[in-house]
Design a protein around this motif. Structure first.
Motif, PDB file in Angstrom:
ATOM      1  N   LEU A  68      40.001  32.589  44.777  1.00  0.00           N
ATOM      2  CA  LEU A  68      40.050  33.965  46.197  1.00  0.00           C
ATOM      3  C   LEU A  68      40.861  34.689  45.538  1.00  0.00           C
ATOM      4  CD1 LEU A  68      39.660  33.433  49.162  1.00  0.00           C
ATOM      5  CD2 LEU A  68      41.539  31.698  49.042  1.00  0.00           C
ATOM      6  N   HIS A  69      41.920  34.656  44.990  1.00  0.00           N
ATOM      7  CA  HIS A  69      42.835  35.387  44.511  1.00  0.00           C
ATOM      8  C   HIS A  69      42.288  36.816  44.216  1.00  0.00           C
ATOM      9  CE1 HIS A  69      45.425  38.011  42.329  1.00  0.00           C
ATOM     10  NE2 HIS A  69      46.580  38.229  43.173  1.00  0.00           N
ATOM     11  N   ASP A  70      41.747  36.604  43.132  1.00  0.00           N
ATOM     12  CA  ASP A  70      40.818  38.113  42.743  1.00  0.00           C
ATOM     13  C   ASP A  70      40.194  38.753  43.970  1.00  0.00           C
ATOM     14  OD1 ASP A  70      42.598  37.271  40.846  1.00  0.00           O
ATOM     15  OD2 ASP A  70      40.630  35.956  39.256  1.00  0.00           O
ATOM     16  N   ALA A  71      39.347  37.432  44.513  1.00  0.00           N
ATOM     17  CA  ALA A  71      38.252  37.932  45.727  1.00  0.00           C
ATOM     18  C   ALA A  71      38.769  38.808  46.789  1.00  0.00           C
ATOM     19  CB  ALA A  71      37.363  37.042  45.914  1.00  0.00           C
ATOM     20  N   ILE A  72      39.668  38.722  47.488  1.00  0.00           N
ATOM     21  CA  ILE A  72      40.559  39.144  48.218  1.00  0.00           C
ATOM     22  C   ILE A  72      41.059  40.407  47.778  1.00  0.00           C
ATOM     23  CG2 ILE A  72      42.415  39.331  49.710  1.00  0.00           C
ATOM     24  CD1 ILE A  72      42.963  36.042  49.368  1.00  0.00           C
ATOM     25  N   LEU A 130      35.820  34.138  50.903  1.00  0.00           N
ATOM     26  CA  LEU A 130      35.466  32.393  50.591  1.00  0.00           C
ATOM     27  C   LEU A 130      34.268  32.243  50.242  1.00  0.00           C
ATOM     28  CD1 LEU A 130      37.336  31.219  54.288  1.00  0.00           C
ATOM     29  CD2 LEU A 130      38.041  30.515  50.806  1.00  0.00           C
ATOM     30  N   TRP A 131      33.261  33.258  51.001  1.00  0.00           N
ATOM     31  CA  TRP A 131      31.294  32.906  50.170  1.00  0.00           C
ATOM     32  C   TRP A 131      31.893  33.791  48.286  1.00  0.00           C
ATOM     33  CZ3 TRP A 131      28.395  36.992  47.797  1.00  0.00           C
ATOM     34  CH2 TRP A 131      27.133  36.172  47.474  1.00  0.00           C
ATOM     35  N   HIS A 132      32.198  34.744  48.452  1.00  0.00           N
ATOM     36  CA  HIS A 132      32.445  34.957  46.695  1.00  0.00           C
ATOM     37  C   HIS A 132      33.157  33.961  46.328  1.00  0.00           C
ATOM     38  CE1 HIS A 132      30.672  39.609  46.842  1.00  0.00           C
ATOM     39  NE2 HIS A 132      31.040  39.306  48.193  1.00  0.00           N
ATOM     40  N   GLY A 133      34.677  33.443  46.847  1.00  0.00           N
ATOM     41  CA  GLY A 133      35.072  32.800  45.760  1.00  0.00           C
ATOM     42  C   GLY A 133      34.218  31.282  45.453  1.00  0.00           C
ATOM     43  N   ARG A 134      32.932  30.682  46.660  1.00  0.00           N
ATOM     44  CA  ARG A 134      32.766  29.902  46.767  1.00  0.00           C
ATOM     45  C   ARG A 134      33.443  28.541  47.382  1.00  0.00           C
ATOM     46  NH1 ARG A 134      27.662  29.869  43.021  1.00  0.00           N
ATOM     47  NH2 ARG A 134      27.763  31.910  41.946  1.00  0.00           N
ATOM     48  N   GLU A 174      39.115  42.411  45.882  1.00  0.00           N
ATOM     49  CA  GLU A 174      38.128  43.296  44.890  1.00  0.00           C
ATOM     50  C   GLU A 174      37.573  42.897  46.206  1.00  0.00           C
ATOM     51  OE1 GLU A 174      33.330  41.998  43.022  1.00  0.00           O
ATOM     52  OE2 GLU A 174      35.075  40.605  43.007  1.00  0.00           O
ATOM     53  N   ILE A 175      37.373  42.495  47.327  1.00  0.00           N
ATOM     54  CA  ILE A 175      36.835  42.552  48.809  1.00  0.00           C
ATOM     55  C   ILE A 175      37.348  43.605  49.716  1.00  0.00           C
ATOM     56  CG2 ILE A 175      35.630  41.727  50.213  1.00  0.00           C
ATOM     57  CD1 ILE A 175      34.056  40.972  48.313  1.00  0.00           C
ATOM     58  N   LEU A 176      38.542  43.235  49.716  1.00  0.00           N
ATOM     59  CA  LEU A 176      39.066  44.491  50.541  1.00  0.00           C
ATOM     60  C   LEU A 176      39.279  45.752  49.749  1.00  0.00           C
ATOM     61  CD1 LEU A 176      40.182  42.069  52.543  1.00  0.00           C
ATOM     62  CD2 LEU A 176      42.020  42.923  52.639  1.00  0.00           C
ATOM     63  N   GLY A 177      39.946  45.438  48.561  1.00  0.00           N
ATOM     64  CA  GLY A 177      39.355  47.105  47.945  1.00  0.00           C
ATOM     65  C   GLY A 177      38.106  47.929  48.374  1.00  0.00           C
ATOM     66  N   ALA A 178      37.011  47.053  48.026  1.00  0.00           N
ATOM     67  CA  ALA A 178      36.213  47.754  48.072  1.00  0.00           C
ATOM     68  C   ALA A 178      35.745  48.289  49.342  1.00  0.00           C
ATOM     69  CB  ALA A 178      34.461  46.868  47.970  1.00  0.00           C
ATOM     70  N   ALA A 179      36.015  47.417  50.150  1.00  0.00           N
ATOM     71  CA  ALA A 179      35.903  47.263  51.985  1.00  0.00           C
ATOM     72  C   ALA A 179      36.309  49.055  51.991  1.00  0.00           C
ATOM     73  CB  ALA A 179      35.984  46.752  53.073  1.00  0.00           C
ATOM     74  N   THR A 180      38.098  49.319  52.150  1.00  0.00           N
ATOM     75  CA  THR A 180      38.957  50.072  52.032  1.00  0.00           C
ATOM     76  C   THR A 180      37.812  51.431  51.751  1.00  0.00           C
ATOM     77  OG1 THR A 180      40.519  49.405  51.926  1.00  0.00           O
ATOM     78  CG2 THR A 180      40.648  51.236  51.704  1.00  0.00           C
ATOM     79  N   ALA A 181      37.243  51.170  50.344  1.00  0.00           N
ATOM     80  CA  ALA A 181      36.394  52.818  49.209  1.00  0.00           C
ATOM     81  C   ALA A 181      35.587  53.118  50.387  1.00  0.00           C
ATOM     82  CB  ALA A 181      36.167  52.245  48.463  1.00  0.00           C
ATOM     83  N   LEU A 182      34.812  51.590  51.027  1.00  0.00           N
ATOM     84  CA  LEU A 182      33.338  52.026  51.793  1.00  0.00           C
ATOM     85  C   LEU A 182      33.999  52.704  52.768  1.00  0.00           C
ATOM     86  CD1 LEU A 182      30.990  50.112  50.198  1.00  0.00           C
ATOM     87  CD2 LEU A 182      30.848  52.272  49.678  1.00  0.00           C
ATOM     88  N   GLY A 183      34.990  52.657  53.438  1.00  0.00           N
ATOM     89  CA  GLY A 183      35.451  53.319  54.773  1.00  0.00           C
ATOM     90  C   GLY A 183      35.419  52.137  55.721  1.00  0.00           C
TER      91      GLY A 183
END
Length: 282
Positions: free
Chosen positions: A204-208, A182-186, A210-219
């Motif tokens: 918001l769809h795109d942020a979900i 929600l922060w990323h989607g303002r 992007e963020i979950l993908g990045a978090a997964t990649a970082l463990g």
């Protein structure tokens, strides 16, 4: 907690550690975790070999060669650990253990005892496990359709944060990633969902994704007790913009991050970047 990125990293770790191992014994000191009871697990799994591990939303699906799947939900504090020597004493938070023929032992730790394990016939998970039957699409570009997401959001009067926490809308989003997306989607977490424009919903769809993908990649995110199956902490906590950052400046505009409650959940947002907009349903 753990949410989808954390559960996916547990899955990856367990796949490397336990696939191919045969169960020799099962024990517990808190039988409520085992839906159906210890005896049912012993009957179904002793002598069976783990052939693979899948994930759906926040659920782990441990596949066995006898056509049985163990569905595991970690809830708030559940975690797995493989030990080479079963003689090493259990700590007080180990509540279920699977001993393998080669002497290794898979231990399930759960400080709050909220996690659950359930046995189902492989292929019938969605018919038997209520949470899986109602599960929405995975948050990937291939599965999560922006137009369908807008259609769902457009029908809901609830705060948008509550909507994206609903696992039937999109799988795997929990409190941490709801605040971050929600922060990323303002978007203000309390904004009624049906007042969002199509452009805001798409953002918001795109942020979900992007963020979950990045978090997964970082463990995953280790802000409390999360460790993956190999005992490693996640790395996404270093990239959090609002979650658990109340009274610190927003990374985007320097306004102080606020903590409030939305749908009885602790919620973090930036009042400047994420204003609550007064508007009618779109």
């Amino acid at each position: 907690m753990p949410e989808l990125p954390e559960v996916e990293n547990v899955r990856r770790g367990l796949t490397k550690l336990i696939v191919g191992r045969k169960v020799e014994a099962i024990g517990t000191d808190w039988a409520k975790i085992l839906v159906g009871g210890l005896a049912a697990f012993q009957t179904a799994l002793i002598g069976a070999t783990i052939t693979g591990i899948d994930r759906r939303g926040k659920y782990l699906l441990l596949r066995f060669d006898n056509g049985v799947t163990l569905v595991s939900h970690l809830r708030m504090e559940g975690k797995y650990q493989l030990v080479a020597d079963p003689a090493v004493s259990h700590d007080r938070f180990v509540h279920v253990w699977f001993t393998f023929e080669d002497g290794h032992e898979l231990r399930y730790h759960d400080m709050r005892k909220f996690g659950r394990m359930q046995l189902v016939e492989t292929g019938r998970e969605e018919q038997v496990v209520a949470g899986l039957a109602k599960m929405g699409p995975e948050p990937t570009a291939e599965s999560f359709d922006a137009a369908a997401f807008y259609a769902t959001v457009h029908k809901r009067k609830a705060p948008i944060k509550s909507v994206i926490l609903d696992q039937s809308v999109v799988a795997g989003v929990g409190n941490i990633y709801a605040d971050e997306t929600l922060w990323h989607g303002r978007l203000n977490p309390a904004q009624p969902a049906n007042t969002l424009t199509r452009a805001e919903t798409t953002r918001l769809h795109d942020a979900i994704i992007e963020i979950l993908g990045a978090a997964t990649a970082l463990g995953g995110t280790s802000v409390h007790t999360f460790l993956d199956a190999t005992g490693q902490r996640g790395g996404f906590q270093e990239r959090l913009h609002v979650y658990d950052r109340e009274n610190t400046p927003c990374d985007r505009c320097q306004t102080t991050i606020v903590k409030t409650k939305v749908g009885q959940r602790g919620t973090h947002y930036c009042p400047h970047c994420q204003p609550l907009r007064k508007r009618k349903a779109q």
